[in-house]
Scaffold this active site. Structure first.
Site, short mmCIF file in Angstrom:
data_model
loop_
_atom_site.label_atom_id
_atom_site.label_comp_id
_atom_site.label_asym_id
_atom_site.label_seq_id
_atom_site.Cartn_x
_atom_site.Cartn_y
_atom_site.Cartn_z
N HIS A 66 -7.27 -5.90 -0.56
CA HIS A 66 -6.84 -5.14 -0.37
C HIS A 66 -5.56 -5.14 1.08
O HIS A 66 -5.59 -5.40 2.36
CB HIS A 66 -6.52 -3.14 0.21
N SER B 56 0.82 -1.15 0.36
CA SER B 56 0.37 0.14 -0.20
C SER B 56 0.57 1.33 0.12
O SER B 56 1.70 2.00 -1.04
CB SER B 56 -0.91 -0.25 1.27
C1 GTR Z 1 -5.55 4.16 1.41
C2 GTR Z 1 -4.89 5.66 -0.07
C3 GTR Z 1 -4.05 4.88 -0.56
C4 GTR Z 1 -2.97 3.49 0.28
C5 GTR Z 1 -3.56 3.06 1.67
C6 GTR Z 1 -2.79 2.45 3.11
O1 GTR Z 1 -6.26 5.21 2.17
O2 GTR Z 1 -5.67 5.70 -0.33
O3 GTR Z 1 -3.23 5.21 -1.13
O4 GTR Z 1 -1.86 3.85 0.85
O5 GTR Z 1 -3.86 3.74 2.16
O6 GTR Z 1 -1.45 2.91 2.19
O7 GTR Z 1 -3.09 1.83 3.42
#
Ligand code: GTR
Length: 431
Positions: free
Chosen positions: A402, A260
């Site tokens: 995710h 992420s």
């Molecule tokens: C989210 C963000 C993403 C990603 C994620 C993370 O809120 O929009 O770009 O980086 O966080 O790092 O968990």
């Protein structure tokens, strides 16, 4: 006093307003609504002439692209500094007598803060080992229930085992699903991890704490001053400085990995620091592996609004003006060439634009092909779920959300077996 209070109310109201505004954002998840776009060509110089040879890439084009990312996207980091370190703890019989553990505090200045704690696990037996170096979100103690792991001292956002932004032992092992430590060691790799907040706490404080506070010159920050992602990436390079003197790890065979926002960070770290032998981006999305021009899922406006401290100030100029950017994220991957680079998406992680992540790999491939003198990543269409493609550029999209999962690690280990194990380091040979 009154003016001060009014100011405070104003700031809070602005924050609430900004939050509400960001919430109203409706992401596009419809492929047919992706606007037409033309990607900048990594193999054309800024003046439009083609890059015809590997020599021209190394002599001029790579540097041009690096400068564009520094100026417009992540910001400019300070030069490397000599680090100091202190071994805090080590055990040759960790994890039930199956592993070697070492914990080292690395200092960036002559002062005791800021400092980052490296947790190193290595297989027992003959070192040095190739290694995965990865920042973590929830503290070293969260990756594994090993009670000997020291608790982070830095600020941490709320979550399991966190009280008033301080870590308590209750968080031990709370992120262990993301860190198959025993599997990694059993495959002949060391794992080195650092809590990212040790380098720079992840909130918008006007760049006063962490390494920003320690290294930023006084006065107004220029538009290309480094943001938090650049700070974390810079910390990874300082970790590699340390690893160059660590007998457990072969610093010439380190894969930098991140999930992420830390996937964005891993890519920027590998782009800037060619000592990283491999880069692995797990669900890195916008500002990571995904093409910004597609505006699918998270967009530049959205990311710069929700996380104003991640990128440099100049990046905000491209909010809703993605086509004006002189780069796109395929060029970030191209900066890693010809070193092995793996990008992974998740089917339900539309926010990170899986297809945009795949396309960035595909459009970075011509640079790899030029440098390696063969066609690299000859894949026209995005592969189906759970069918990884592994050339020196690797890609998969797995089922699920995710996250950093065992399935992801299993592919990274296979990829590393190909390119980080002795006798098979094509990147090193080709360079
Ligand atoms: C989210 C963000 C993403 C990603 C994620 C993370 O809120 O929009 O770009 O980086 O966080 O790092 O968990």
């Amino acid at each position: 006093m009154r003016a001060g209070k009014l100011f405070l109310v104003g700031v809070v109201a602005l924050g609430v307003f900004r939050g509400a505004w960001a919430q109203r954002f409706v992401p596009n998840y419809d492929e047919s609504k992706v606007p037409p776009y033309t990607l900048p060509d990594p193999l054309r110089f800024a003046d439009g002439t083609p890059v015809r040879s590997a020599q021209q890439w190394w002599d001029r084009r790579r540097g041009e692209i690096l400068e564009l990312f520094r100026t417009h996207v992540y910001g400019r980091s300070p030069e490397p500094v000599p680090i100091r370190f202190q071994v805090l703890e080590q055990s040759p019989q960790a994890l039930g007598g199956t592993a070697v553990r070492k914990q080292v505090r690395v200092f960036f200045t002559k002062r005791s803060q800021p400092a980052m704690d490296l947790l190193i696990y290595a297989p027992q037996g003959k070192s040095p080992w190739p290694a995965f170096l990865a920042l973590n979100f929830r503290g070293n103690h969260a990756i594994c229930s090993d009670p000997a792991i020291l608790l982070p001292r830095s600020w941490m956002r709320s979550g399991p085992g966190v009280k008033d932004h301080r870590v308590t032992p209750a968080g031990r092992g709370s992120a262990s699903s993301r860190w198959p430590v025993r599997l990694i060691l059993s495959r002949g790799y060391a794992l080195v991890t650092i809590y990212y907040g040790d380098i720079d706490p992840d909130y918008d404080d006007g760049f006063r704490n962490g390494v920003h506070g320690a290294f930023d010159p006084p006065g107004k920050r220029p538009g290309d001053a480094w943001g938090a992602i650049a700070a974390w990436a810079w910390g990874l390079s300082r970790a590699l400085d340390y690893l160059e003197q660590e007998p457990l790890v072969d610093a010439r065979r380190v894969a930098v990995l991140g999930h992420s926002r830390l996937g964005k960070t891993a890519l920027w770290a590998a782009a800037q620091d060619q000592r990283f032998a491999m880069a692995i981006s797990n669900n890195s999305g916008c500002g990571g592996a995904a093409l910004s021009r597609r505006r699918f899922g998270e967009t530049l406006w959205r990311i710069n609004t929700s996380f104003p401290h991640w990128f440099c100030e100049n990046f905000k100029r491209f909010n809703n003006r993605e086509d004006q950017l002189p780069v796109d994220q395929h060029m970030l991957l191209a900066l890693i060439a010809p070193r092995p680079c793996y990008v992974a998406s998740a089917q339900e992680d539309l926010w990170a634009d899986p297809r945009g992540e795949f396309l960035a790999v595909k459009h970075a491939a011509p640079v790899y092909s030029l440098l390696l003198g063969r066609r690299v990543f000859a894949v026209e269409k995005q592969p189906p779920v759970n069918q990884p493609v592994m050339d020196v550029l690797g890609y998969h999209i797995r089922t699920g959300k995710h996250d950093l999962t065992l399935y992801d690690w299993q592919q990274y280990l296979r990829f590393a077996d190909r390119y980080l194990k002795p006798k098979s380091t094509p990147a090193a040979q080709d360079r």
